[in-house]
Design an enzyme around this catalytic site. Structure first.
Site: not given
Length: 547
Positions: A85, A166
């Site tokens: 990510t 996030k």
């Protein structure tokens, strides 16, 4: 979750819910754009692989369907080996690969850090003195500017906002000089240390908090999802038929559901409304990180009813978000991509014509191999350290033994049947960055694009195809990514703007091409990037600068 998006918008932005249902303007009848857009909207859908995109593109009827009328690059690449990510998000708006952004992985080791746990998270400031589990979010480790940073440097009147599920998505896309950066903190949206919460975020948090406090009934199962709704036993659970039912207050289930994306898009739309983004004298930018697909994939897999529903709801959430942008009258440009791909859980893959799928064996770990080397060479204490992929020789190993330890480590990793390659830091440093199409890159070229001499391990270990790094699946973790193989590297890249003539280019491009492409549309000169400008003119014209 268009209904959720509209409900949250009505509370968070204090705009009439009925005003957000405007139909998208057809690009086929609008005049072609000739001036820079007033707002750039960069959307990253976490874990939205090219395979998932291909599987569902014919079922999209809302926001994704609109984006499919623009410039479609179905074979985009996160070209590097460490397809996680943080590295993936670091490429999207910098135009630079992880070797240059410094974001080599989600976590790496710094044996000189002043705490017992030497693991460093990509979006933390370890100087704050926190432990690794309770960190201070920060842009400290991003070594290069983002497009937003470049825009503000060229014209300080540009405003840059990042909103995500996030912290690492918001920070890596937003950059160092964001006007606002907000990400889901488990119970509400939070920001970097010292940032004051504006009223729009307070309203959004109240709306999401009220939603979270209520139970969630089962979401609708589209007809095309019914064939995927089959139970499978994995990690002591039965998955594959879920519909996101949730008990009141269950924040973990909220995070791994379409509701999280609905909240993120609602806050993004409310920020645009509240800050009047796109209405100022300079082009503004908002980065939106839709993280739910990743949470759904990790905890529930990619080929059950859960992911099918997630794709349908994501389509609706993007549609509601774009309809809100239409309502404002802003001239905006959208790019949508992903930080990495993924493929389904091992257990379901084995049932569906892939019996060779495997979990990684414990004997391939740095701890196990390091212990054996230590016994054989008479080296006390830990010998090898490291998270997945990057292996470090422990600083406690005597200098006279380090080369021997590293040589033994490479030999023993390569002797493991699940290991495809192992490269030393010297081998990677001596490898030139690839300039060929990304699908042709060798394994060492893929690893080179993730290599930073200050942060990478002494040895980079790559597993064979269809070997997952999950040793034993369990609740919240049945599927993952991070490999150098194309199912983790390939992602879609879509550009859309009102008035543009759409086209599809099936040949490969890279996510590092996004930043120079967007920069060209606003007349912002950029140079020295790993990526190149993509011509978004479907005809003989060229949207990229000459030379």
């Amino acid at each position: 979750m268009k209904s959720l998006l509209l409900a949250l918008l009505a509370t968070a932005a204090a705009v009439p819910a009925t005003a957000q249902t405007a139909a998208p303007v057809s690009s086929a009848t609008a005049a072609a754009p000739r001036t820079p857009p007033k707002l750039i909207v960069a959307i990253s859908v976490d874990q939205f692989s090219a395979d998932l995109f291909a599987q569902y593109r014919n079922h999209f009827t809302d926001g994704m369907a609109r984006l499919l009328t623009g410039a479609v690059f179905p074979s985009g690449y996160q070209s590097h080996a460490a397809t996680e990510t943080c590295p993936g998000h670091s490429t999207i708006l910098t135009g630079m690969r992880p070797a240059h952004t410094g974001i080599i992985a989600n976590n790496w080791l710094d044996q000189k850090v002043g705490r017992a746990d030497k693991t460093v998270y990509c979006a933390e400031d370890e100087r704050a003195g926190d432990d690794h589990e309770h960190y201070t979010p920060s842009d400290l480790h991003l070594k290069v500017p983002t497009l937003g940073d470049m825009m503000k440097r060229a014209d300080p009147r540009s405003r840059v906002v990042a909103v995500a599920g996030k912290d690492r998505a918001a920070i890596m896309m937003g950059g160092h000089t964001t006007d606002q950066v907000w990400f889901w903190g488990g119970q509400k949206f939070i920001s970097l240390a010292g940032r004051q919460e504006p009223a729009v975020v307070t309203r959004a948090n109240a709306a999401v908090g009220a939603l979270l406090a209520k139970p969630q009934e089962a979401l609708p199962l589209p007809g095309y999802c019914k064939t995927l709704s089959r139970p499978i036993a994995v990690g002591g659970q039965t998955l594959g038929t879920g519909r996101f039912e949730r008990a009141a207050g269950d924040a973990k289930a909220f995070r791994a559901s379409p509701a999280l994306d609905g909240a993120v898009f609602a806050l993004a739309a409310a920020m645009i409304e509240d800050m009047k983004l796109g209405h100022g004298p300079a082009t503004d930018l908002i980065a939106v990180g839709a993280s739910a697909t990743d949470y759904v994939g990790h905890s529930l897999g990619t080929q059950g009813s859960e992911m099918c529903i997630q794709m349908a709801q994501l389509d609706e959430s993007i549609g509601g978000f774009l309809a809100e942008l239409d309502r404002t009258g802003i001239d905006y440009e959208v790019v949508l991509t992903a930080d990495h791909g993924a493929h389904d859980m091992t257990e379901r893959q084995q049932q569906r014509a892939m019996p060779m799928e495997q979990h990684v064996a414990p004997e391939t770990s740095a701890t196990t191999i390091g212990a054996a080397i230590g016994r054989d060479l008479g080296v006390a204490g830990p010998v090898l350290l490291g998270p997945e992929g990057d292996v470090y020789v422990a600083e406690s190993v005597p200098a006279a033994k380090r080369a021997q330890v590293l040589g033994e480590a490479k030999k023993r990793f390569l002797a493991q049947p699940q290991v495809a390659a192992a490269f030393t830091r010297d081998e990677l440093a001596a490898t030139r960055m690839a300039t060929t199409p990304p699908e042709t890159w060798t394994l060492i070229e893929r690893a080179r694009a993730s290599f930073d001499p200050e942060r990478s391990g002494d040895l980079t270990v790559l597993l064979r195809p269809r070997v997952t790094t999950i040793k034993a699946p369990g609740p919240g973790y049945v599927e993952t990514h991070g490999s150098p193989w194309d199912y983790d590297r390939r992602v879609p890249i879509l550009f859309w703007r009102k008035g543009m003539a759409g086209f599809e280019q099936p040949l490969s491009v890279e996510t590092v091409d996004i930043a120079p492409t967007l920069a060209a549309t606003i007349g912002l000169p950029v140079s020295g990037l790993d990526g190149r400008c993509l011509d978004l003119d479907a005809g003989a014209g060229d949207t990229c600068p000459a030379g």
